[in-house]
Write an enzyme that holds these catalytic residues in place. Structure first.
Site, PDB file in Angstrom:
ATOM      1  N   GLU A  46      22.153   8.369 -15.066  1.00 32.06           N
ATOM      2  CA  GLU A  46      22.225   9.397 -16.113  1.00 32.06           C
ATOM      3  C   GLU A  46      23.577  10.087 -15.971  1.00 32.06           C
ATOM      4  O   GLU A  46      24.054  10.256 -14.846  1.00 32.06           O
ATOM      5  CB  GLU A  46      21.112  10.450 -15.926  1.00 32.06           C
ATOM      6  CG  GLU A  46      19.749   9.936 -16.305  1.00 32.06           C
ATOM      7  CD  GLU A  46      18.637  10.943 -16.003  1.00 32.06           C
ATOM      8  OE1 GLU A  46      18.938  12.140 -15.877  1.00 32.06           O
ATOM      9  OE2 GLU A  46      17.491  10.513 -15.890  1.00 32.06           O
TER      10      GLU A  46
ATOM     11  N   ARG B 227      12.517  10.109 -11.166  1.00 31.84           N
ATOM     12  CA  ARG B 227      13.969   9.945 -11.087  1.00 31.84           C
ATOM     13  C   ARG B 227      14.309   8.505 -11.445  1.00 31.84           C
ATOM     14  O   ARG B 227      13.630   7.566 -11.000  1.00 31.84           O
ATOM     15  CB  ARG B 227      14.496  10.259  -9.680  1.00 31.84           C
ATOM     16  CG  ARG B 227      14.549  11.749  -9.346  1.00 31.84           C
ATOM     17  CD  ARG B 227      15.597  12.501 -10.186  1.00 31.84           C
ATOM     18  NE  ARG B 227      15.656  13.924  -9.887  1.00 31.84           N
ATOM     19  CZ  ARG B 227      14.999  14.876 -10.560  1.00 31.84           C
ATOM     20  NH1 ARG B 227      14.199  14.563 -11.575  1.00 31.84           N
ATOM     21  NH2 ARG B 227      15.154  16.147 -10.233  1.00 31.84           N
TER      22      ARG B 227
ATOM     23  N   HIS C 246      15.416  12.690 -20.203  1.00 32.42           N
ATOM     24  CA  HIS C 246      15.065  13.478 -19.012  1.00 32.42           C
ATOM     25  C   HIS C 246      14.594  14.883 -19.430  1.00 32.42           C
ATOM     26  O   HIS C 246      15.128  15.895 -18.974  1.00 32.42           O
ATOM     27  CB  HIS C 246      16.266  13.561 -18.046  1.00 32.42           C
ATOM     28  CG  HIS C 246      15.898  14.049 -16.668  1.00 32.42           C
ATOM     29  ND1 HIS C 246      16.663  13.761 -15.551  1.00 32.42           N
ATOM     30  CD2 HIS C 246      14.867  14.818 -16.223  1.00 32.42           C
ATOM     31  CE1 HIS C 246      16.117  14.343 -14.492  1.00 32.42           C
ATOM     32  NE2 HIS C 246      15.020  14.987 -14.877  1.00 32.42           N
TER      33      HIS C 246
HETATM   34  N1  LIG Z   1      11.375  14.174 -15.681  1.00 32.52           N
HETATM   35  C1  LIG Z   1      11.310  15.443 -15.380  1.00 32.52           C
HETATM   36  O1  LIG Z   1      11.643  16.285 -16.204  1.00 32.52           O
HETATM   37  C2  LIG Z   1      10.774  15.861 -14.040  1.00 32.52           C
HETATM   38  C3  LIG Z   1      10.104  17.097 -13.929  1.00 32.52           C
HETATM   39  C4  LIG Z   1       9.563  17.441 -12.682  1.00 32.52           C
HETATM   40  C5  LIG Z   1       9.732  16.617 -11.590  1.00 32.52           C
HETATM   41  N2  LIG Z   1      10.433  15.458 -11.726  1.00 32.52           N
HETATM   42  C6  LIG Z   1      10.601  14.559 -10.573  1.00 32.52           C
HETATM   43  O2  LIG Z   1       9.308  14.148 -10.162  1.00 32.52           O
HETATM   44  C7  LIG Z   1       9.204  14.266  -8.764  1.00 32.52           C
HETATM   45  C8  LIG Z   1       7.783  14.638  -8.414  1.00 32.52           C
HETATM   46  O3  LIG Z   1       7.526  15.958  -8.849  1.00 32.52           O
HETATM   47  P1  LIG Z   1       6.411  16.853  -8.145  1.00 32.52           P
HETATM   48  O4  LIG Z   1       6.597  18.216  -8.687  1.00 32.52           O
HETATM   49  O5  LIG Z   1       5.093  16.197  -8.255  1.00 32.52           O
HETATM   50  O6  LIG Z   1       6.906  16.783  -6.640  1.00 32.52           O
HETATM   51  P2  LIG Z   1       6.007  16.973  -5.335  1.00 32.52           P
HETATM   52  O7  LIG Z   1       6.959  17.092  -4.216  1.00 32.52           O
HETATM   53  O8  LIG Z   1       5.013  18.039  -5.558  1.00 32.52           O
HETATM   54  O9  LIG Z   1       5.207  15.588  -5.203  1.00 32.52           O
HETATM   55  C9  LIG Z   1       5.810  14.389  -4.840  1.00 32.52           C
HETATM   56  C10 LIG Z   1       4.771  13.524  -4.141  1.00 32.52           C
HETATM   57  O10 LIG Z   1       5.357  12.239  -3.922  1.00 32.52           O
HETATM   58  C11 LIG Z   1       4.913  11.790  -2.649  1.00 32.52           C
HETATM   59  N3  LIG Z   1       5.780  10.729  -2.124  1.00 32.52           N
HETATM   60  C12 LIG Z   1       6.916  10.846  -1.405  1.00 32.52           C
HETATM   61  N4  LIG Z   1       7.387   9.621  -1.084  1.00 32.52           N
HETATM   62  C13 LIG Z   1       6.538   8.719  -1.616  1.00 32.52           C
HETATM   63  C14 LIG Z   1       6.487   7.304  -1.621  1.00 32.52           C
HETATM   64  N5  LIG Z   1       7.412   6.557  -0.997  1.00 32.52           N
HETATM   65  N6  LIG Z   1       5.474   6.696  -2.283  1.00 32.52           N
HETATM   66  C15 LIG Z   1       4.519   7.434  -2.918  1.00 32.52           C
HETATM   67  N7  LIG Z   1       4.502   8.779  -2.912  1.00 32.52           N
HETATM   68  C16 LIG Z   1       5.503   9.420  -2.280  1.00 32.52           C
HETATM   69  C17 LIG Z   1       4.937  13.062  -1.802  1.00 32.52           C
HETATM   70  O11 LIG Z   1       4.159  12.906  -0.629  1.00 32.52           O
HETATM   71  C18 LIG Z   1       4.381  14.076  -2.770  1.00 32.52           C
HETATM   72  O12 LIG Z   1       2.977  14.179  -2.677  1.00 32.52           O
HETATM   73  C19 LIG Z   1      10.235  15.336  -8.357  1.00 32.52           C
HETATM   74  O13 LIG Z   1      10.722  15.113  -7.064  1.00 32.52           O
HETATM   75  C20 LIG Z   1      11.303  15.187  -9.386  1.00 32.52           C
HETATM   76  O14 LIG Z   1      12.289  14.299  -8.905  1.00 32.52           O
HETATM   77  C21 LIG Z   1      10.926  15.068 -12.928  1.00 32.52           C
HETATM   78  O1  LIG Z   2      13.219  17.959 -11.034  1.00 36.07           O
HETATM   79  C1  LIG Z   2      12.970  18.573 -12.076  1.00 36.07           C
HETATM   80  O2  LIG Z   2      12.438  19.690 -12.039  1.00 36.07           O
HETATM   81  C2  LIG Z   2      13.276  17.997 -13.429  1.00 36.07           C
HETATM   82  O3  LIG Z   2      13.799  16.734 -13.315  1.00 36.07           O
HETATM   83  C3  LIG Z   2      14.104  18.918 -14.256  1.00 36.07           C
HETATM   84  O4  LIG Z   2      13.323  19.391 -15.321  1.00 36.07           O
HETATM   85  C4  LIG Z   2      15.276  18.232 -14.841  1.00 36.07           C
HETATM   86  O5  LIG Z   2      15.923  19.059 -15.755  1.00 36.07           O
HETATM   87  P1  LIG Z   2      17.367  19.644 -15.450  1.00 36.07           P
HETATM   88  O6  LIG Z   2      17.283  20.387 -14.191  1.00 36.07           O
HETATM   89  O7  LIG Z   2      18.313  18.492 -15.301  1.00 36.07           O
HETATM   90  O8  LIG Z   2      17.670  20.498 -16.623  1.00 36.07           O
END
Ligand SMILES: NC(=O)c1ccc[n+]([C@@H]2O[C@H](COP(=O)([O-])OP(=O)(O)OC[C@H]3O[C@@H](n4cnc5c(N)ncnc54)[C@H](O)[C@@H]3O)[C@@H](O)[C@H]2O)c1
Ligand SMILES: O=C(O)[C@H](O)[C@H](O)COP(=O)(O)O
Length: 378
Positions: free
Chosen positions: A237, A208, A254
């Site tokens: 964003e 994020r 993103h």
């Molecule tokens: N850019 C994208 O398209 C996209 C896609 C998927 C997820 N994401 C983002 O990425 C994040 C992570 O995804 P995920 O599927 O691995 O989530 P997840 O919940 O499986 O894993 C997140 C991990 O972060 C850890 N965490 C929480 N606070 C923390 C801290 N202060 N320091 C270090 N670690 C910490 C948690 O314990 C957990 O293990 C999501 O929450 C989402 O916001 C972005």
């Molecule tokens: O948290 C997520 O799963 C991702 O950030 C997600 O892929 C973002 O895409 P959106 O939901 O904005 O289409």
């Protein structure tokens, strides 16, 4: 029953129409007039779901086809008796493959071997854990930081963020956005942390935007701090700072999680959760939904080195495509969301069948998530 679905949710119209009347709507902004008589709402991360949005509507269930949930006021939903489901892990593979596409591109451009680098992973959940497994399969050293997991006593060699900053050549963030609390991640990479990064560090943010202080990062890059930066997410964003985009090595809209598989998993996860919620338990097999990929089969002769892996990875997904698209339109209102809405089809490595005449190449590709087999040369 009326079900509102974000128009940027593949397969949602087909699937949810098995349960009721479906209306596809934009997620940013969501048309409030459509909410009044709807029973369920399926969103993506661009829709802020809270009391202001839902009060006075008949919504009984909210699904978000995303891993992140910071756009949803879960406490409000619970107190209002509204059912909720997210889609944990749906797009984790896509994000891992985005990170690899970026690292392999930078390694080629800067002329280094990835196996000589240490990768610090901050947040070792669905994304971070899969990234660790694939990096380690390639013999790349990882350092893990995940205080919530460490405090829970989970297995794993968890280190402090300070240690990662001191030792890692690549620092990649995969945490949720927590604005407060013991594990706050808002500006986890603040000015003080950025100042301590080793010269030449590769900083990646695909979780994020606000996890990295974007203003501080821009100042440091403008002042000439030697960093390589990959940003998929921005603060804020969709109105990212175009000057920051000009200073980063890779900048995308993103879309790290935007494989067809990742999006389809997100849709099916919330579809299954909603089916369960209304007592019509249904399971969907992903491969019944997905079309054949553009490239289906390839033969690899000989062993797998970094340069071959890079070409294979970029055959499936080359991050420079999305970087170029963002640079073309950044700063023009509406274009960030348009890029995401009209996203070109992208597949996961598993969609590519690689026939190898080298057994170790086949074994490694399998570990990395390709659909690989070993067929000895005649
Ligand atoms: N850019 C994208 O398209 C996209 C896609 C998927 C997820 N994401 C983002 O990425 C994040 C992570 O995804 P995920 O599927 O691995 O989530 P997840 O919940 O499986 O894993 C997140 C991990 O972060 C850890 N965490 C929480 N606070 C923390 C801290 N202060 N320091 C270090 N670690 C910490 C948690 O314990 C957990 O293990 C999501 O929450 C989402 O916001 C972005
Ligand atoms: O948290 C997520 O799963 C991702 O950030 C997600 O892929 C973002 O895409 P959106 O939901 O904005 O289409």
């Amino acid at each position: 029953m009326k079900i509102l679905v974000d128009e940027n949710m593949p397969y949602a119209r087909d699937l949810f129409s098995r349960l009721g009347e479906v209306k596809a709507v934009p997620g940013r902004p969501i048309p409030l007039s459509e909410l009044a008589d709807a029973d369920a709402l399926m969103v993506r991360s661009v829709t802020k779901v809270n009391e202001a949005l839902l009060q006075g509507t008949g919504i009984k269930f909210v699904g978000t086809a995303t891993a992140g949930t910071d756009h949803v006021d879960e406490a409000y939903l619970q107190q209002a008796g509204i059912g909720f489901s997210a889609a944990p892990g749906c797009n984790a593979i896509a994000v891992v493959e985005y990170v690899f596409s970026s690292l392999l591109m930078l390694a080629e451009r800067e002329g280094f071997a990835l196996k000589d680098r240490t990768v610090g992973i901050v947040g070792v959940g669905n994304v971070g854990g899969r990234l660790q497994a694939r990096l380690e399969a390639l013999g790349i050293r990882t350092l893990l930081c995940d205080p919530p997991r460490a405090d829970r006593g989970d297995d794993g060699d968890f280190r402090s963020l300070d240690e990662l900053v001191r030792e890692a050549d690549v620092l990649t963030f995969h945490t949720p956005l927590f604005k407060e609390g013991p594990y706050k991640t808002l500006h986890l990479a603040d000015d003080a942390l950025l100042a301590r990064l080793k010269p030449g560090t590769i900083l990646i943010n695909a979780c994020r935007g606000p996890v990295v202080d974007n203003a501080a990062l821009l100042q440091r890059l403008q002042a000439g701090q030697a960093l390589h930066v990959v940003l998929d997410v921005w603060e804020p964003e969709p109105d990212l700072n175009v000057e920051l985009l000009q200073h980063v090595d890779i900048g995308t809209a993103h879309i790290a999680g935007y494989t067809l598989e990742g999006k389809a998993r997100g849709t099916t996860q919330v579809f299954e959760a909603y089916s369960e919620f209304i007592g019509k338990h249904t399971q969907i097999a992903l491969d019944t939904l997905l079309p054949a990929p553009e490239f289906g089969r390839i033969t690899l002769h000989g062993p797998l080195d970094q340069s071959t892996l890079k070409r294979l990875v970029h055959l499936v997904y080359d991050v420079r495509r999305d970087d170029a698209l963002l640079r073309k339109v950044a700063g023009t209102p509406g274009e960030f969301d348009k890029l995401r809405k009209n996203y070109l089809e992208r597949r996961e490595w598993s969609s590519l069948y690689v026939q190898c005449d080298d057994a170790s190449a086949a074994a490694l590709l399998q570990q990395l998530g390709f659909n690989a087999t070993h067929t000895p040369a005649r």
